[in-house]
Design an enzyme around this catalytic site. Structure first.
Site, mmCIF file in Angstrom:
data_model
loop_
_atom_site.group_PDB
_atom_site.id
_atom_site.type_symbol
_atom_site.label_atom_id
_atom_site.label_comp_id
_atom_site.label_asym_id
_atom_site.label_seq_id
_atom_site.Cartn_x
_atom_site.Cartn_y
_atom_site.Cartn_z
ATOM 1 C CG ASP A 16 -27.227 44.680 -9.185
ATOM 2 O OD1 ASP A 16 -28.470 44.150 -9.120
ATOM 3 O OD2 ASP A 16 -26.366 44.930 -7.906
ATOM 4 N NE ARG A 20 -30.709 47.072 -5.474
ATOM 5 C CZ ARG A 20 -29.331 47.357 -5.567
ATOM 6 N NH1 ARG A 20 -29.009 48.480 -5.033
ATOM 7 N NH2 ARG A 20 -29.003 46.327 -6.410
ATOM 8 C CB SER A 61 -25.045 35.201 -11.421
ATOM 9 O OG SER A 61 -25.904 35.213 -10.094
ATOM 10 C CG ASN A 64 -28.962 35.916 -10.225
ATOM 11 O OD1 ASN A 64 -28.573 36.582 -11.284
ATOM 12 N ND2 ASN A 64 -28.816 36.673 -9.065
ATOM 13 C CD1 TRP A 65 -28.653 28.791 -10.840
ATOM 14 C CD2 TRP A 65 -30.542 28.407 -11.475
ATOM 15 N NE1 TRP A 65 -28.682 28.445 -12.128
ATOM 16 C CE2 TRP A 65 -30.043 28.244 -12.496
ATOM 17 C CE3 TRP A 65 -32.380 28.195 -11.470
ATOM 18 C CZ2 TRP A 65 -30.632 27.850 -13.864
ATOM 19 C CZ3 TRP A 65 -32.819 27.982 -12.678
ATOM 20 C CH2 TRP A 65 -31.908 27.747 -13.792
ATOM 21 C CB SER A 187 -21.971 39.591 -7.999
ATOM 22 O OG SER A 187 -22.288 40.751 -7.208
HETATM 23 C C1 IPE Z 1 -24.998 40.271 -10.067
HETATM 24 O O1 IPE Z 1 -26.151 40.665 -9.376
HETATM 25 C C2 IPE Z 1 -25.925 39.153 -11.232
HETATM 26 C C3 IPE Z 1 -26.288 39.894 -12.220
HETATM 27 C C4 IPE Z 1 -26.499 41.601 -12.764
HETATM 28 C C5 IPE Z 1 -26.931 39.013 -13.300
HETATM 29 P P1 IPE Z 1 -26.860 40.188 -8.140
HETATM 30 O O2 IPE Z 1 -27.735 41.259 -7.768
HETATM 31 O O3 IPE Z 1 -27.168 38.719 -8.290
HETATM 32 O O4 IPE Z 1 -25.694 40.323 -6.908
HETATM 33 P P2 IPE Z 1 -25.521 40.422 -5.558
HETATM 34 O O5 IPE Z 1 -26.266 39.312 -4.771
HETATM 35 O O6 IPE Z 1 -26.068 41.557 -5.022
HETATM 36 O O7 IPE Z 1 -23.952 40.207 -5.206
HETATM 37 C C1 IPE Z 2 -30.123 42.595 -11.543
HETATM 38 O O1 IPE Z 2 -31.240 43.322 -10.750
HETATM 39 C C2 IPE Z 2 -30.806 41.444 -12.600
HETATM 40 C C3 IPE Z 2 -30.640 40.154 -12.238
HETATM 41 C C4 IPE Z 2 -29.679 39.798 -11.082
HETATM 42 C C5 IPE Z 2 -31.216 39.415 -12.873
HETATM 43 P P1 IPE Z 2 -31.375 42.516 -9.382
HETATM 44 O O2 IPE Z 2 -32.732 41.792 -9.661
HETATM 45 O O3 IPE Z 2 -30.328 42.173 -8.676
HETATM 46 O O4 IPE Z 2 -31.972 43.926 -8.599
HETATM 47 P P2 IPE Z 2 -31.691 44.293 -7.397
HETATM 48 O O5 IPE Z 2 -30.324 44.163 -6.868
HETATM 49 O O6 IPE Z 2 -32.421 43.325 -6.431
HETATM 50 O O7 IPE Z 2 -32.196 45.699 -7.132
HETATM 51 MG MG MG Z 3 -28.938 42.737 -7.646
#
Ligand code: IPE
Ligand code: IPE
Ligand code: MG
Length: 232
Positions: A16, A20, A61, A64-65, A187
């Site tokens: 994650d 950011r 996830s 993530n959609w 998550s």
């Molecule tokens: C969890 O991260 C999913 C992945 C790392 C693929 P998210 O960034 O989607 O989780 P939330 O929304 O902060 O809980």
């Molecule tokens: C994790 O990084 C990768 C995926 C969920 C695909 P993020 O895209 O969630 O990065 P942040 O949490 O927005 O920084």
């Molecule tokens: Mg994230």
């Protein structure tokens, strides 16, 4: 070879913080994901060198959609591009690749890349890399129960029934789950399998994660006492 006395058979990572990491640098989020793929590559080989048998990574996830479609499209492209590009190196390193998650809803190009990667690496034995892509823990439990009910109508559900119908019943539960970026939650990752996992949280954003932080996680794990509800 490293000095780490590794006791983790299955290491799971919630990668994650890519977005950011990019934002901090004034870059588009997709460049954060690209940097994240480079980190993943380094961590895969570091995990193998430390004798980890299973490395599972949360890459996309079911939830993530909910992101903007440009980001989703970018992630799908990145996925199929790297799944193909890195295949030869993975075979050379004797690393098997598998995917956990629902195939429904994924573009054909992604499904094809998954099939090719699983087939080409199917004889590799040193480590299994499990990419959780379009994965959700709740959805996995639902899929498992539905499969059992279909095959055994009228029979009661048991723990064994759910376990043996998960996406990868033969993979041991994660010993250690690492999450980067300072967030303290699962998550929807490995919900069923994480009942007795140990956790390690780091504020490092995923693109900044290093083998040194991995070693810190493994060393911390060595000091934990796992009791499984019993007494020491
Ligand atoms: C969890 O991260 C999913 C992945 C790392 C693929 P998210 O960034 O989607 O989780 P939330 O929304 O902060 O809980
Ligand atoms: C994790 O990084 C990768 C995926 C969920 C695909 P993020 O895209 O969630 O990065 P942040 O949490 O927005 O920084
Ligand atoms: Mg994230």
């Amino acid at each position: 070879m490293t000095e780490i006395d590794n006791k983790v058979a299955h290491l799971a990572i919630i990668m994650d913080g890519n977005g950011r990491w990019a934002k901090k640098r004034g870059l588009p989020r997709l460049l954060g994901h690209r940097a994240g793929v480079n980190t993943l590559e380094r961590v895969v080989y570091a995990a193998k060198d430390r004798g980890i048998r299973y490395l599972s990574v949360y890459a996309f996830s079911n939830e993530n959609w909910n992101r903007p479609s440009v980001e989703i499209k970018g992630l799908m492209k990145l996925f199929s591009y790297y799944a193909r590009k890195k295949l030869r190196d993975l075979v050379k390193a004797d690393i098997r690749v598998r995917f956990a998650g629902r195939k429904e809803g994924l573009p054909d190009s992604v499904i094809k890349a998954m099939d090719v990667a699983e087939t080409e690496t199917s004889d590799c034995e040193k480590m299994t890399l499990i990419a959780c892509f379009n994965y959700g823990g709740r959805q996995e439990i639902v899929d498992s129960v539905n499969r059992f009910v279909k095959e055994h109508p009228g029979e009661p559900i048991s723990e064994d029934a759910i376990c043996s119908n998960l996406y990868m019943p033969e993979v041991p539960d994660p010993d250690l789950i690492v999450r980067t970026s300072g967030e303290l939650r699962l998550s929807n990752f490995w919900l069923w399998q994480s009942s007795y996992s140990e956790f390690f949280f780091t504020s490092s954003l995923w693109p900044d994660f290093t083998p040194e932080v991995l070693d810190e996680a493994l060393n911390t794990f060595n000091k934990r006492e796992r009791r499984y509800g019993g007494l020491k």
